[in-house]
Design a protein around this motif. Structure first.
Motif, PDB file in Angstrom:
ATOM      1  N   LEU A  71      18.041  -4.356 -25.821  1.00  0.00           N
ATOM      2  CA  LEU A  71      16.650  -4.547 -25.389  1.00  0.00           C
ATOM      3  C   LEU A  71      16.112  -5.847 -25.989  1.00  0.00           C
ATOM      4  CD1 LEU A  71      15.443  -0.872 -26.040  1.00  0.00           C
ATOM      5  CD2 LEU A  71      16.218  -1.872 -23.871  1.00  0.00           C
ATOM      6  N   LYS A 101      22.962  -0.101 -25.430  1.00  0.00           N
ATOM      7  CA  LYS A 101      21.714  -0.654 -24.928  1.00  0.00           C
ATOM      8  C   LYS A 101      21.450  -1.958 -25.680  1.00  0.00           C
ATOM      9  CE  LYS A 101      19.721   2.354 -22.065  1.00  0.00           C
ATOM     10  NZ  LYS A 101      20.936   2.447 -21.213  1.00  0.00           N
ATOM     11  N   GLN A 123       8.285 -13.073 -26.988  1.00  0.00           N
ATOM     12  CA  GLN A 123       6.907 -12.832 -27.423  1.00  0.00           C
ATOM     13  C   GLN A 123       6.539 -13.778 -28.568  1.00  0.00           C
ATOM     14  OE1 GLN A 123       3.906 -12.087 -27.049  1.00  0.00           O
ATOM     15  NE2 GLN A 123       3.756  -9.848 -27.026  1.00  0.00           N
ATOM     16  N   TYR A 139       0.028  -1.288 -27.178  1.00  0.00           N
ATOM     17  CA  TYR A 139       1.130  -0.752 -26.389  1.00  0.00           C
ATOM     18  C   TYR A 139       2.304  -1.714 -26.297  1.00  0.00           C
ATOM     19  CZ  TYR A 139      -2.090   2.860 -25.099  1.00  0.00           C
ATOM     20  OH  TYR A 139      -2.952   3.913 -25.179  1.00  0.00           O
ATOM     21  N   ALA A 140       3.498  -1.129 -26.303  1.00  0.00           N
ATOM     22  CA  ALA A 140       4.673  -1.885 -25.857  1.00  0.00           C
ATOM     23  C   ALA A 140       4.798  -1.670 -24.357  1.00  0.00           C
ATOM     24  CB  ALA A 140       5.923  -1.383 -26.565  1.00  0.00           C
ATOM     25  N   TRP A 141       5.159  -2.724 -23.652  1.00  0.00           N
ATOM     26  CA  TRP A 141       5.428  -2.629 -22.214  1.00  0.00           C
ATOM     27  C   TRP A 141       6.922  -2.442 -22.047  1.00  0.00           C
ATOM     28  CZ3 TRP A 141       1.764  -2.807 -18.234  1.00  0.00           C
ATOM     29  CH2 TRP A 141       0.444  -2.923 -18.691  1.00  0.00           C
ATOM     30  N   LEU A 142       7.306  -1.235 -21.660  1.00  0.00           N
ATOM     31  CA  LEU A 142       8.721  -0.937 -21.462  1.00  0.00           C
ATOM     32  C   LEU A 142       9.188  -1.619 -20.176  1.00  0.00           C
ATOM     33  CD1 LEU A 142       8.618   2.770 -22.681  1.00  0.00           C
ATOM     34  CD2 LEU A 142       9.067   0.687 -23.983  1.00  0.00           C
ATOM     35  N   PRO A 143      10.506  -1.666 -19.936  1.00  0.00           N
ATOM     36  CA  PRO A 143      11.000  -2.523 -18.847  1.00  0.00           C
ATOM     37  C   PRO A 143      10.308  -2.325 -17.502  1.00  0.00           C
ATOM     38  CG  PRO A 143      12.824  -1.835 -20.225  1.00  0.00           C
ATOM     39  CD  PRO A 143      11.611  -1.113 -20.750  1.00  0.00           C
ATOM     40  N   ARG A 181       4.524   2.400 -24.083  1.00  0.00           N
ATOM     41  CA  ARG A 181       4.596   3.301 -25.238  1.00  0.00           C
ATOM     42  C   ARG A 181       3.566   2.838 -26.249  1.00  0.00           C
ATOM     43  NH1 ARG A 181       7.145   3.538 -30.262  1.00  0.00           N
ATOM     44  NH2 ARG A 181       7.683   5.651 -30.896  1.00  0.00           N
ATOM     45  N   ILE A 202      11.062   2.567 -30.925  1.00  0.00           N
ATOM     46  CA  ILE A 202      11.094   2.780 -29.469  1.00  0.00           C
ATOM     47  C   ILE A 202      12.411   3.458 -29.072  1.00  0.00           C
ATOM     48  CG2 ILE A 202      11.281   1.563 -27.248  1.00  0.00           C
ATOM     49  CD1 ILE A 202       9.212  -0.459 -28.356  1.00  0.00           C
ATOM     50  N   GLU A 215      -5.103  -4.708 -27.909  1.00  0.00           N
ATOM     51  CA  GLU A 215      -4.328  -5.903 -27.541  1.00  0.00           C
ATOM     52  C   GLU A 215      -4.127  -5.853 -26.038  1.00  0.00           C
ATOM     53  OE1 GLU A 215      -1.050  -6.884 -30.114  1.00  0.00           O
ATOM     54  OE2 GLU A 215      -0.038  -8.046 -28.574  1.00  0.00           O
ATOM     55  N   LEU A 243       6.742  -3.720 -17.690  1.00  0.00           N
ATOM     56  CA  LEU A 243       6.712  -5.186 -17.788  1.00  0.00           C
ATOM     57  C   LEU A 243       6.930  -5.836 -16.421  1.00  0.00           C
ATOM     58  CD1 LEU A 243       6.552  -7.773 -19.449  1.00  0.00           C
ATOM     59  CD2 LEU A 243       9.018  -7.536 -19.901  1.00  0.00           C
ATOM     60  N   ILE A 256      18.173  -5.865 -21.379  1.00  0.00           N
ATOM     61  CA  ILE A 256      17.037  -5.390 -20.580  1.00  0.00           C
ATOM     62  C   ILE A 256      15.748  -5.893 -21.235  1.00  0.00           C
ATOM     63  CG2 ILE A 256      15.846  -3.349 -19.701  1.00  0.00           C
ATOM     64  CD1 ILE A 256      18.632  -3.421 -18.638  1.00  0.00           C
ATOM     65  N   GLU A 257      14.882  -6.494 -20.424  1.00  0.00           N
ATOM     66  CA  GLU A 257      13.660  -7.071 -20.992  1.00  0.00           C
ATOM     67  C   GLU A 257      12.530  -6.048 -21.054  1.00  0.00           C
ATOM     68  OE1 GLU A 257      12.132 -10.512 -18.938  1.00  0.00           O
ATOM     69  OE2 GLU A 257      10.800 -11.044 -20.602  1.00  0.00           O
ATOM     70  N   LEU A 258      11.835  -6.060 -22.171  1.00  0.00           N
ATOM     71  CA  LEU A 258      10.568  -5.332 -22.317  1.00  0.00           C
ATOM     72  C   LEU A 258       9.630  -6.269 -23.057  1.00  0.00           C
ATOM     73  CD1 LEU A 258      11.019  -4.693 -25.452  1.00  0.00           C
ATOM     74  CD2 LEU A 258      11.793  -2.478 -24.745  1.00  0.00           C
ATOM     75  N   LEU A 259       8.478  -5.772 -23.478  1.00  0.00           N
ATOM     76  CA  LEU A 259       7.557  -6.644 -24.207  1.00  0.00           C
ATOM     77  C   LEU A 259       6.808  -5.828 -25.241  1.00  0.00           C
ATOM     78  CD1 LEU A 259       6.395  -9.468 -24.568  1.00  0.00           C
ATOM     79  CD2 LEU A 259       4.671  -8.917 -22.859  1.00  0.00           C
ATOM     80  N   MET A 260       7.082  -6.132 -26.501  1.00  0.00           N
ATOM     81  CA  MET A 260       6.378  -5.448 -27.581  1.00  0.00           C
ATOM     82  C   MET A 260       5.126  -6.232 -27.943  1.00  0.00           C
ATOM     83  SD  MET A 260       9.659  -4.187 -29.823  1.00  0.00           S
ATOM     84  CE  MET A 260      10.855  -5.411 -29.265  1.00  0.00           C
ATOM     85  N   PRO A 261       4.120  -5.541 -28.494  1.00  0.00           N
ATOM     86  CA  PRO A 261       2.862  -6.224 -28.837  1.00  0.00           C
ATOM     87  C   PRO A 261       3.038  -7.150 -30.032  1.00  0.00           C
ATOM     88  CG  PRO A 261       2.812  -3.968 -29.635  1.00  0.00           C
ATOM     89  CD  PRO A 261       4.079  -4.099 -28.827  1.00  0.00           C
TER      90      PRO A 261
END
Lengths: 444, 444
Positions: free
Chosen positions: A132, A130, A136, B40-44, B33, A117, B154, B47, A67-72
């Motif tokens: 994740l 899971k 980035q 912030y992290a962009w959760l799925p 989050r 997270i 950010e 995003l 599952i894709e998300l995006l951390m800073p």
């Protein structure tokens, strides 16, 4: 896209600082520009390739159930103090103080943050497994960045992190990534061989590097030539089939393959002599199972079926798209320039107008561009007022899979020329037949 | 996507730190989050929205003729010393020293770097105009980051930079972006009003902010209500039509509209009373023409038709996708949660199984998911073992445009329920007819 409106700063001279062919060709083809040591801007042509590479990686991660998300990019040092890595990581970590004098850093990797997270959201084994991932920009402050985007300081990474209740299920998560990686590299047009590897600063028990063979590779590798003929796992692979996936991984680890750090000369000697291959390799992916190395100190626990809390078992899985772009060039070029695999080429077709300003030729090119694009092909139309030789050289240098060459002489005979970049093969085709011809002959 | 396999950490409680509704809802709906103050992290789920917003921005930039590249996040301070902004920028710039004690920074904007890229590649007016843009993470070290992704440290920004031979052609480039922005915001489901604005630290003579009206807006704005009924420029707009584009911009600047900094009470008083609108607004885009402010000190010159070298005229054009996600929620929510416009929703359909474990219901849901996806719709299938009330609440909170509600009772009568999130309107539809029903009734 009309080249006259595009931004493609081709270099005529070979840049002196570039030590390897991919770095040279990426600079010459106007794909990248160095902005500081080991820090590159991706110019329009380069960005298109980078995005296509990332899209293939993403598609195979998604297929496997990740599952894709995006951390800073910027992280708090406090997280890294929890795992004990803040002091351990060394000078490759770019440490930063913000305006309030808080310790921050530019993430070189994300085990800590993803563990934080996860622990804030998941409490029960019922929510497992899971996996994740994110794609980035990372930063590692190499002492001596070199080889262009092959070893840069700011680089793009796909990093995935799996969470499981126990070692057996973590092994299945590891196998999913193993198979996803095999499929990813095959789709990128690369022959990648998984090799047992040391785990390094990430830690853990089980690890494989995926290596492609190239003369300019940084690592010395030893493997059984049989791997070159192994079939890629099918697109219909069932990633929930525990035994099936294990069988695939067993098959792909059944022969000898090791980086120099893990090399066992005695075992290698048992490979039949003609199958022994000692070569240079480029690492294009790295996967790790590291158990509870982070979940234990950081308190990432779930309740099992027995009601007992226990730290989750984790793995991490990295591929660097920005490095891969260079690796694909190392594996695919000739003396005239880059030879892109169809799947990652920045455009499918270079449309060369040999006589800009000639009404018939201009009209034929405009019509062809429209028809090719309507057929779903991407076209870079060289409409510059340049001599044919310069256009041929540019087209060969940037390496688009097809060249469609249009001039008044051919048109008078009802023909244009189609050249396949990879083989140099040329055919004459009626202008109207070009879209169908290209569709029939593409490989991806 | 099956929700049981997804990562959607819904919060039951309203987070205390969130001062505005978009921040609250993004946290509650598991979209973001916080990882550090203003980071912030962009959760799925988040995003997916961020990517859809960025894709619409990208499509309209491309349509206007702008060319995408990607500059790095980390920049050398030397570039900023050339323009004189390194010392001028203040504490919002995140200054960094690398391992060799070189001064670096995390880019808050890219005028210097793009000017350096341009000057290294372009020498002649024949290669103009150019508009180069990227969509990249920026960092501005706000003293007091707040409002979630509305004012974070950010943040993702699309920044475009235009290069022209003279002021008249730069004005045309400015107008292209003006029209592209109008189209972008309309496609995002927003009513954005261009307002004359101060130019701030970017500098320059001509500038507009694009403002959407929302009670939680940071700025006080004053404008003519007539703007709310202005028609969006057409998708077939010819961006090369200088006079046509100027006419569109003239039309969109013909009425009174100003932020408080530029407000002229006397001029506003001349707007017919019932049309006067004083409101709160959120800035969602900002465009500048600043002439030779950077090209002059940095020596970005081209040769004109007369053979003379002169510094290029530049403009810059910013939209923040990460801020826009919050702005879209400010403009579209109700007491139950988010109400996404179709064009940016993270999934098109929430498929709710009201009796997981019931063979008939499970089979009907699996079939529906397959058919909806085959029809090109994205589906989040709530297959969790939860009571219906929790599923309805989750679906309303995350705000997908359609809810398809499947239970054993309805199925016995050959029916499922379809709810439109925005209006609350419900219809009963035969399961087989759902894909066609949704296709006919979607708005984007």
């Amino acid at each position: 896209m009309r080249l006259s409106r595009y931004f493609l700063p081709i270099l005529r001279e070979t840049p002196k600082e570039a030590e390897i062919v991919s770095h040279r060709l990426m600079l010459r083809a106007g794909m990248i520009r160095q902005e500081a040591a080991g820090i590159y801007a991706w110019l329009p042509l380069g960005l298109r390739v980078l995005n296509r590479v990332a899209d293939i990686i993403r598609a195979e991660q998604d297929r496997s159930g990740a599952i894709e998300l995006l951390m800073p990019t910027i992280q708090s040092a406090d997280l890294w103090r929890e795992s004990g890595r803040y002091d351990a990581y060394g000078k490759e970590m770019l440490r930063i103080k913000d305006r309030h004098e808080r310790d921050m850093l530019f993430g070189p990797t994300n085990e800590e943050m993803i563990t934080a997270i996860f622990r804030s959201a998941v409490r029960s084994y019922k929510d497992l497994p899971k996996n994740l991932y994110h794609i980035q920009w990372k930063f590692r402050d190499e002492v001596r960045p070199r080889f262009g985007t092959m070893r840069s300081r700011e680089f793009l990474m796909k990093d995935a992190y799996s969470f499981d209740l126990d070692q057996a299920s973590a092994r299945h998560s590891y196998n999913k990534m193993f198979v996803a990686y095999l499929r990813t590299f095959a789709r990128l047009g690369l022959k990648a061989i998984p090799m047992r590897a040391e785990t390094g600063p990430i830690g853990g028990d089980l690890s494989h590097e995926f290596i492609i063979l190239a003369q300019t590779g940084e690592s010395e590798v030893f493997c059984d030539r049989a791997y070159l003929d192994f079939a890629t796992p099918d697109a219909k692979t069932d990633f929930d089939d525990v035994a099936g996936l294990q069988a695939t991984v067993d098959h792909w680890t059944s022969r000898y393959a090791a980086t120099s750090e893990m090399h066992d000369a005695a075992a290698f000697a048992e490979v039949p002599q003609p199958e022994q291959m000692a070569a240079r390799g480029i690492e294009v992916g790295h996967i790790f199972y590291f158990g509870t190395k982070y979940s234990e100190p950081m308190g990432a626990k779930v309740t099992g079926p027995d009601g007992q809390e226990r730290p989750v078992h984790m793995g991490s899985y990295g591929i660097g798209p920005s490095r891969l772009v260079a690796a694909i060039i190392e594996a695919g070029h000739d003396e005239s320039g880059i030879v892109w695999p169809d799947a990652v080429a920045p455009f499918d077709v270079a449309l060369l107008n040999l006589k800009v300003g000639d009404g018939v030729t201009d009209a034929a090119c405009a019509k062809l561009q429209g028809e090719l694009e309507a057929a779903g092909l991407t076209v870079l139309y060289d409409d510059r007022d340049e001599r044919p030789g310069a256009k041929f050289a540019t087209a060969d240098l940037i390496g688009l899979p097809w060249q469609v060459i249009v001039g008044p002489k051919g048109l008078a005979e009802g023909k244009v020329e189609v050249k396949r970049r990879a083989t140099g093969a040329r055919e004459t085709v009626a202008p109207d037949a070009v879209p169908a011809y290209l569709r029939q002959n593409r490989t991806a």
